[in-house]
Design a protein around this motif. Structure first.
Motif, PDB file in Angstrom:
ATOM      1  N   ALA A 217       0.853  -1.196   0.000  1.00  0.00           N
ATOM      2  CA  ALA A 217       0.000   0.000   0.000  1.00  0.00           C
ATOM      3  C   ALA A 217       0.883   1.238   0.000  1.00  0.00           C
ATOM      4  O   ALA A 217       1.987   1.235   0.559  1.00  0.00           O
ATOM      5  CB  ALA A 217      -0.914  -0.002   1.214  1.00  0.00           C
ATOM      6  N   ASP A 218       0.395   2.312  -0.621  1.00  0.00           N
ATOM      7  CA  ASP A 218       1.162   3.554  -0.696  1.00  0.00           C
ATOM      8  C   ASP A 218       0.867   4.512   0.440  1.00  0.00           C
ATOM      9  O   ASP A 218       1.561   5.519   0.601  1.00  0.00           O
ATOM     10  CB  ASP A 218       0.887   4.257  -2.033  1.00  0.00           C
ATOM     11  CG  ASP A 218       1.584   3.561  -3.186  1.00  0.00           C
ATOM     12  OD1 ASP A 218       2.768   3.198  -3.027  1.00  0.00           O
ATOM     13  OD2 ASP A 218       0.949   3.368  -4.234  1.00  0.00           O
ATOM     14  N   SER A 219      -0.148   4.215   1.245  1.00  0.00           N
ATOM     15  CA  SER A 219      -0.502   5.085   2.361  1.00  0.00           C
ATOM     16  C   SER A 219      -1.230   4.257   3.403  1.00  0.00           C
ATOM     17  O   SER A 219      -1.772   3.188   3.084  1.00  0.00           O
ATOM     18  CB  SER A 219      -1.405   6.231   1.886  1.00  0.00           C
ATOM     19  OG  SER A 219      -2.666   5.713   1.471  1.00  0.00           O
ATOM     20  N   GLU A 222      -4.786   3.744   2.293  1.00  0.00           N
ATOM     21  CA  GLU A 222      -4.976   2.672   1.319  1.00  0.00           C
ATOM     22  C   GLU A 222      -4.899   1.307   2.003  1.00  0.00           C
ATOM     23  O   GLU A 222      -5.682   0.401   1.695  1.00  0.00           O
ATOM     24  CB  GLU A 222      -3.928   2.755   0.212  1.00  0.00           C
ATOM     25  CG  GLU A 222      -4.143   1.698  -0.862  1.00  0.00           C
ATOM     26  CD  GLU A 222      -3.051   1.699  -1.925  1.00  0.00           C
ATOM     27  OE1 GLU A 222      -3.257   1.049  -2.969  1.00  0.00           O
ATOM     28  OE2 GLU A 222      -1.992   2.316  -1.710  1.00  0.00           O
ATOM     29  N   TYR A 370       2.926  -1.753   4.325  1.00  0.00           N
ATOM     30  CA  TYR A 370       3.086  -0.306   4.142  1.00  0.00           C
ATOM     31  C   TYR A 370       4.260   0.142   4.994  1.00  0.00           C
ATOM     32  O   TYR A 370       4.430  -0.342   6.122  1.00  0.00           O
ATOM     33  CB  TYR A 370       1.824   0.464   4.554  1.00  0.00           C
ATOM     34  CG  TYR A 370       2.091   1.952   4.695  1.00  0.00           C
ATOM     35  CD1 TYR A 370       2.247   2.751   3.569  1.00  0.00           C
ATOM     36  CD2 TYR A 370       2.252   2.535   5.951  1.00  0.00           C
ATOM     37  CE1 TYR A 370       2.536   4.106   3.689  1.00  0.00           C
ATOM     38  CE2 TYR A 370       2.531   3.891   6.081  1.00  0.00           C
ATOM     39  CZ  TYR A 370       2.673   4.673   4.953  1.00  0.00           C
ATOM     40  OH  TYR A 370       2.977   5.994   5.078  1.00  0.00           O
ATOM     41  N   ALA A 374       9.953   6.421   2.674  1.00  0.00           N
ATOM     42  CA  ALA A 374       9.772   6.443   1.213  1.00  0.00           C
ATOM     43  C   ALA A 374      10.692   5.441   0.515  1.00  0.00           C
ATOM     44  O   ALA A 374      10.266   4.725  -0.403  1.00  0.00           O
ATOM     45  CB  ALA A 374      10.016   7.847   0.682  1.00  0.00           C
ATOM     46  N   LYS A 377       9.409   1.911   1.078  1.00  0.00           N
ATOM     47  CA  LYS A 377       8.201   1.657   0.293  1.00  0.00           C
ATOM     48  C   LYS A 377       8.554   1.384  -1.172  1.00  0.00           C
ATOM     49  O   LYS A 377       7.994   0.475  -1.796  1.00  0.00           O
ATOM     50  CB  LYS A 377       7.254   2.849   0.421  1.00  0.00           C
ATOM     51  CG  LYS A 377       5.901   2.658  -0.213  1.00  0.00           C
ATOM     52  CD  LYS A 377       4.906   3.689   0.277  1.00  0.00           C
ATOM     53  CE  LYS A 377       5.417   5.107   0.129  1.00  0.00           C
ATOM     54  NZ  LYS A 377       4.461   6.110   0.612  1.00  0.00           N
ATOM     55  N   GLN A 378       9.495   2.134  -1.683  1.00  0.00           N
ATOM     56  CA  GLN A 378       9.931   1.925  -3.062  1.00  0.00           C
ATOM     57  C   GLN A 378      10.561   0.540  -3.232  1.00  0.00           C
ATOM     58  O   GLN A 378      10.309  -0.161  -4.220  1.00  0.00           O
ATOM     59  CB  GLN A 378      10.933   3.009  -3.466  1.00  0.00           C
ATOM     60  CG  GLN A 378      11.397   2.913  -4.903  1.00  0.00           C
ATOM     61  CD  GLN A 378      12.378   4.031  -5.264  1.00  0.00           C
ATOM     62  OE1 GLN A 378      12.657   4.912  -4.457  1.00  0.00           O
ATOM     63  NE2 GLN A 378      12.893   3.989  -6.478  1.00  0.00           N
ATOM     64  N   HIS A 381       7.903  -2.135  -3.290  1.00  0.00           N
ATOM     65  CA  HIS A 381       7.239  -2.168  -4.596  1.00  0.00           C
ATOM     66  C   HIS A 381       8.090  -2.902  -5.618  1.00  0.00           C
ATOM     67  O   HIS A 381       7.576  -3.648  -6.460  1.00  0.00           O
ATOM     68  CB  HIS A 381       6.951  -0.751  -5.086  1.00  0.00           C
ATOM     69  CG  HIS A 381       5.629  -0.205  -4.643  1.00  0.00           C
ATOM     70  ND1 HIS A 381       4.422  -0.795  -4.968  1.00  0.00           N
ATOM     71  CD2 HIS A 381       5.321   0.892  -3.897  1.00  0.00           C
ATOM     72  CE1 HIS A 381       3.427  -0.095  -4.445  1.00  0.00           C
ATOM     73  NE2 HIS A 381       3.946   0.934  -3.782  1.00  0.00           N
TER      74      HIS A 381
END
Length: 387
Positions: A217-219, A222, A370, A374, A377-378, A381
């Motif tokens: 999730a990006d947030s 979400e 999540y 940053a 998170k990258q 992904h």
């Protein structure tokens, strides 16, 4: 019961009869990862041994786990509820007063049973493992070494084997190799251990598994929305996080403080109370009772439980740097990890990795990740390609 689960049960039942006939003592250790069936073995043994008229008790070091077992297994049966104890309740137990003592979640055994509530006459340096072994002819330890998450916890296979040997006792070991939680995905458990640096080989992309789904999730909004969507489909779901935010007491009116704050999103930790607070379930029942989705659970309330969909928030105490996860001790708020004089950075590094391993392996159908960082998170992904 399947495979090694049945082997473990049969081994204990045989050892019990052998110990009674020969007036002997034997230590049995059952190891396995999350969802491998340790608690299935434990509860099967309690039921079968009780039916056979053997003196048997079940014990854990987890308030949440013990109280849930008392509620579920001991429903409408106070006699059964009394069969579920805590590790620190055997300080004055008579030697071999039990035929069997089932020690579930034995990775939570502590150095001693003494705490601030211990009576003066019981305050000794006696190891807790010694008390537990002494209490029964056949003590049975069920553990996962990658779930040691607190300083002072010392329930490893090697430690128990060595202590039994020092007492002149034989020990038997059964490993539960199958993975039944996480949708049966052994692939996911191994991937998680490599991701966290707990297994050799280093992090690798998630290869996918038709039996288990992994998303990023990006947030936090979400994350919560995706989990809520699964609940609308009839699945159970919970959110957990690393201990990177303060944990306030409830307000005077009983309401919980939204301590877990990420940008404009905030939610409370699970309640500290043993009673329901508004819609929030009692702390020991956060993972199993209605209302738990509205709070964020920590490792101490999630450990030992499972739900269909699992949301995990990586806090700033575990971030991705230079191709791997790095522990940032200063970002962790757990009071048990604060003492830098008593607990080394190396020890804290392992404990925090173990904590996230526990959090990541609570789901049976899928996990959504999540990170507040940053770069992390990258990286997630890049490792997890959502279909």
């Amino acid at each position: 019961m399947l495979g090694e689960q049945q082997l473990a049960v049969d081994l204990v039942l045989h050892a019990v009869e052998q110990a009674r006939q020969a007036d002997s003592k034997q230590v049995i250790i059952v190891t396995g990862g999350p969802g491998s069936g340790k608690s299935v073995v434990a509860l099967s043994l309690v039921g079968e041994l009780a039916r056979r008229g053997r003196a048997v008790l079940h014990a854990t070091g987890s308030r949440s786990f013990t109280q849930t077992l008392r509620k579920v297994a001991g429903h409408r049966a106070p006699r059964v509820q009394k069969m579920f104890k805590y590790f620190n309740q055997f300080m004055s137990a008579e030697r071999n007063s039990l035929d069997v003592l089932i020690l579930d979640e034995a990775h939570r055994i502590r150095e001693t049973s003494v705490d601030r509530y211990t009576r003066a006459e019981l305050r000794t340096d006696r190891p807790q493992v010694d008390e537990l072994i002494a209490a029964a002819r056949v003590p049975v330890f069920l553990l996962d070494e990658h779930q040691i998450v607190r300083p002072g916890e010392m329930g490893s296979l090697e430690q128990i084997e060595e202590y039994a040997k020092s007492l002149g006792l034989t020990s038997r070991h059964v490993h539960l190799g199958e993975q039944f939680r996480c949708g049966g995905s052994e692939e996911y458990v191994l991937w998680t251990k490599r991701l966290l640096g707990l297994a050799e080989g280093g992090p690798v992309p998630w290869p996918g598994d038709p039996q288990f789904e992994v998303q990023v999730a990006d947030s936090p909004e979400e994350l919560e929305r995706l989990l809520a969507g699964q609940m609308e489909r009839g699945y159970s779901a919970r959110m957990t996080a690393g201990y990177c935010w303060s944990w306030s007491n409830a307000r005077d009116d009983g309401s919980l403080v939204n301590d877990v704050t990420i940008n404009n999103w905030s939610r409370p930790w699970n309640s500290k109370s043993d009673r329901r607070v508004g819609d929030a379930p009692p702390a020991p029942l956060w993972a199993t009772e209605d209302g738990g989705f509205n709070q964020v659970g920590c490792v101490y309330t999630a450990q030992g439980f499972e739900y269909d969909w699992n949301g995990v928030i990586f806090g700033p105490d575990l971030v991705w740097r230079d191709g791997r996860f790095t522990v940032k001790r200063e970002a962790n708020r757990d009071p048990d990890l604060k003492n830098t004089k008593k607990i080394s950075d190396i020890r804290v590094d392992l404990l925090i990795r173990n904590i996230y391993k526990v959090l990541l392996t609570r789901g049976m159908v899928g996990t959504i990740l999540y990170s507040t960082d940053a770069e992390t998170k990258q990286a997630l992904h890049s490792l997890i390609k959502t279909k």
